[in-house]
Design a protein around this motif. Structure first.
Motif, PDB file in Angstrom:
ATOM      1  N   UNK A 135      57.745   7.381 -75.948  1.00 56.58           N
ATOM      2  CA  UNK A 135      56.928   7.691 -77.115  1.00 56.58           C
ATOM      3  C   UNK A 135      56.359   6.430 -77.742  1.00 56.58           C
ATOM      4  N   UNK A 136      57.161   5.359 -77.774  1.00 57.19           N
ATOM      5  CA  UNK A 136      56.687   4.090 -78.314  1.00 57.19           C
ATOM      6  C   UNK A 136      55.649   3.456 -77.409  1.00 57.19           C
ATOM      7  N   UNK A 137      55.909   3.494 -76.105  1.00 56.99           N
ATOM      8  CA  UNK A 137      54.964   2.860 -75.189  1.00 56.99           C
ATOM      9  C   UNK A 137      53.629   3.606 -75.156  1.00 56.99           C
ATOM     10  N   UNK A 138      53.668   4.930 -75.220  1.00 55.76           N
ATOM     11  CA  UNK A 138      52.415   5.693 -75.269  1.00 55.76           C
ATOM     12  C   UNK A 138      51.681   5.408 -76.576  1.00 55.76           C
ATOM     13  N   UNK A 139      52.421   5.131 -77.645  1.00 58.55           N
ATOM     14  CA  UNK A 139      51.781   4.776 -78.915  1.00 58.55           C
ATOM     15  C   UNK A 139      50.961   3.506 -78.759  1.00 58.55           C
ATOM     16  N   UNK A 140      51.466   2.534 -77.991  1.00 57.96           N
ATOM     17  CA  UNK A 140      50.709   1.302 -77.796  1.00 57.96           C
ATOM     18  C   UNK A 140      49.498   1.532 -76.896  1.00 57.96           C
ATOM     19  N   UNK A 141      49.584   2.528 -75.997  1.00 55.03           N
ATOM     20  CA  UNK A 141      48.463   2.816 -75.099  1.00 55.03           C
ATOM     21  C   UNK A 141      47.369   3.601 -75.818  1.00 55.03           C
ATOM     22  N   UNK A 142      47.764   4.660 -76.519  1.00 58.24           N
ATOM     23  CA  UNK A 142      46.792   5.598 -77.088  1.00 58.24           C
ATOM     24  C   UNK A 142      46.798   5.622 -78.606  1.00 58.24           C
ATOM     25  N   UNK A 241      39.720  -6.555 -76.909  1.00 59.52           N
ATOM     26  CA  UNK A 241      41.052  -6.568 -77.533  1.00 59.52           C
ATOM     27  C   UNK A 241      41.768  -5.235 -77.318  1.00 59.52           C
ATOM     28  N   UNK A 242      41.144  -4.066 -77.660  1.00 64.44           N
ATOM     29  CA  UNK A 242      41.836  -2.807 -77.381  1.00 64.44           C
ATOM     30  C   UNK A 242      42.102  -2.589 -75.900  1.00 64.44           C
ATOM     31  N   UNK A 243      41.233  -3.137 -75.034  1.00 63.11           N
ATOM     32  CA  UNK A 243      41.487  -3.025 -73.592  1.00 63.11           C
ATOM     33  C   UNK A 243      42.778  -3.745 -73.230  1.00 63.11           C
ATOM     34  N   UNK A 244      42.952  -4.953 -73.754  1.00 64.36           N
ATOM     35  CA  UNK A 244      44.175  -5.715 -73.485  1.00 64.36           C
ATOM     36  C   UNK A 244      45.396  -4.997 -74.041  1.00 64.36           C
ATOM     37  N   UNK A 245      45.261  -4.416 -75.239  1.00 63.99           N
ATOM     38  CA  UNK A 245      46.382  -3.699 -75.839  1.00 63.99           C
ATOM     39  C   UNK A 245      46.760  -2.473 -75.012  1.00 63.99           C
ATOM     40  N   UNK A 246      45.738  -1.781 -74.516  1.00 70.57           N
ATOM     41  CA  UNK A 246      46.000  -0.605 -73.678  1.00 70.57           C
ATOM     42  C   UNK A 246      46.681  -1.025 -72.373  1.00 70.57           C
ATOM     43  N   UNK A 247      46.254  -2.131 -71.782  1.00 70.41           N
ATOM     44  CA  UNK A 247      46.882  -2.617 -70.555  1.00 70.41           C
ATOM     45  C   UNK A 247      48.342  -2.978 -70.800  1.00 70.41           C
ATOM     46  N   UNK A 248      48.613  -3.627 -71.924  1.00 71.00           N
ATOM     47  CA  UNK A 248      49.995  -3.956 -72.251  1.00 71.00           C
ATOM     48  C   UNK A 248      50.816  -2.679 -72.430  1.00 71.00           C
ATOM     49  N   UNK A 249      50.234  -1.704 -73.126  1.00 65.55           N
ATOM     50  CA  UNK A 249      50.933  -0.440 -73.330  1.00 65.55           C
ATOM     51  C   UNK A 249      51.146   0.316 -72.034  1.00 65.55           C
ATOM     52  N   UNK A 250      50.143   0.297 -71.149  1.00 66.54           N
ATOM     53  CA  UNK A 250      50.294   0.967 -69.856  1.00 66.54           C
ATOM     54  C   UNK A 250      51.391   0.301 -69.038  1.00 66.54           C
ATOM     55  N   UNK A 251      51.441  -1.030 -69.082  1.00 71.84           N
ATOM     56  CA  UNK A 251      52.507  -1.733 -68.392  1.00 71.84           C
ATOM     57  C   UNK A 251      53.869  -1.392 -68.958  1.00 71.84           C
ATOM     58  N   UNK A 252      53.954  -1.318 -70.289  1.00 74.09           N
ATOM     59  CA  UNK A 252      55.240  -0.990 -70.906  1.00 74.09           C
ATOM     60  C   UNK A 252      55.703   0.406 -70.513  1.00 74.09           C
TER      61      UNK A 252
END
Length: 392
Positions: A135-142, A241-252
């Motif tokens: 739930x936390x990792x999806x929060x960082x993605x979406x 910036x949001x692209x990088x954040x989404x990539x980090x979240x997808x990795x997490x």
């Protein structure tokens, strides 16, 4: 995995979105409420401190309450705090709502961590935690990028309303799916609070809490200051910036998912492989940050390694705190949020050095190196085998 576990993850998603979304909303909040951006930044600190202090306090108060009623109360309190925050014109009131939301989040996560492991057999605890923490990792993605877009289009108050509304289906799911009449301990006649608090004197538990906090500090130290690296060192536009954040979240998300399948049976493998790779990854990210393709690829990899290692260590916290069935979740929550609070503060001290925007990446590498140096003598304990004699 049982359905209630996924419903708990929905609530964790809403709470994770709230915890991280202010980074993109602070300028608008400051302008709307007539305060400086620095003053508005205190809203983030209020939430983090509330999480650290609130987890053990609220868990202690709620340890004998029915689990379903407790989780429902925390979710509704969290939603109400955001509804009040969305309509207030007072910074003081908004600050108070962040403290209330943090306490509700801390209490919910402390009980939910315990509830999640009680829903599955002992040999599947790690996988259950992976589902919950997803739930936390999806929060960082979406959630966080979505909240930033919503705030830009409709204003910061719309984001607060969205988080409040998102809590409602989670509340309904908890009401319908979590068994009634079960105490947070999962049974009556559990250990007294003093005995559960005494678990904090056990060196193995202290060790895994410290290691979990250090890894999380490294994670959030770099995550918090990723934007200047993207737009400055890599020379990309603001939309990246949001692209990088989404990539980090997808990795997490990928890291938590993979680690969840291994942390029950092979925690030592996750730590032995993921730890050194994470250590190498942060300096590599700093060195290659001027290459946009390399930076974005490493952001994904570091997100995966950070959350794989962090979630495995948090699973070890719950294993080592088995003698504190109602408080174990709060110990894990406190460890996570001590790291989330300390990491950005440590990283911020490097920004005025010669390292500049890359300082947080080097700081994260130092924190991971410290983690591995502390962990190496006790690798048998961390692998889930026979505890080292020095830890007894």
């Amino acid at each position: 995995m049982p359905l209630p576990l996924y419903l708990l993850a929905v609530a964790v998603f809403a709470m994770g979105t709230s915890e991280f979304m202010l980074a993109g909303l602070l300028p608008d909040i400051a302008s709307d409420l007539d305060v400086t951006v620095g003053t508005a930044g205190a809203l983030t600190s209020a939430f983090a401190v509330g999480m650290v202090m609130g987890a053990p306090l609220v868990a202690a108060l709620a340890r004998t309450w029915p689990r379903r009623a407790t989780l429902l109360a925390f979710v509704l309190a969290f939603a109400a705090a955001h509804a009040v925050g969305a309509v207030t014109t007072s910074f003081a009131v908004l600050f108070a709502t962040r403290v209330v939301a943090a306490l509700a989040n801390a209490g919910f996560l402390a009980v939910a961590l315990t509830a999640a492991t009680a829903l599955v057999p002992p040999e599947r605890k790690g996988r259950a935690l992976a589902v919950l923490l997803s739930g936390t990792t999806v929060a960082t993605i979406a959630g966080v990028p979505g909240g930033s877009v919503l705030g830009t289009v409709l204003g910061w108050r719309a984001t607060f309303w969205a988080v409040a509304v998102l809590c409602l289906p989670a509340a309904l799911g908890i009401l319908r799916a979590i068994p009634a009449g079960v105490a947070s301990s999962g049974a009556t006649g559990g250990p007294v609070l003093r005995a559960e608090l005494a678990q904090l004197t056990r060196p193995p538990l202290i060790l895994v809490m410290l290691l979990g906090a250090l890894v999380n500090a490294a994670t959030f130290g770099s995550f918090t200051f990723l934007a200047p690296v993207v737009t400055g060192t890599a020379g990309l536009g603001g939309l990246w910036i949001p692209v990088a954040l989404v990539l980090f979240g997808a990795g997490s998300f990928a890291g938590v998912t993979v680690a969840g399948r291994l942390s029950d049976r092979r925690p030592g493998l996750v730590l032995a492989v993921g730890g050194p790779l994470l250590l190498v990854g942060w300096p590599a990210t700093a060195v290659l940050a001027d290459d946009p393709s390399a930076l974005l690829a490493l952001v994904f990899v570091q997100g995966a390694l950070s959350f794989a290692l962090g979630s495995t260590l948090i699973a070890r916290v719950l294993h080592e705190a088995a003698g504190a069935p109602t408080m174990a979740g709060s110990y894990a929550t406190a460890a996570l949020n001590i790291g989330a609070t300390a990491g950005p503060l440590i990283a911020a001290t490097t920004l005025d050095t010669t390292a500049g925007d890359l300082g947080p990446l080097w700081a994260s590498g130092f924190l991971v190196a410290t983690t591995l140096l502390l962990a190496f003598p006790f690798r048998a304990t961390l692998a889930g085998g026979r505890r080292a004699e020095v830890l007894q």
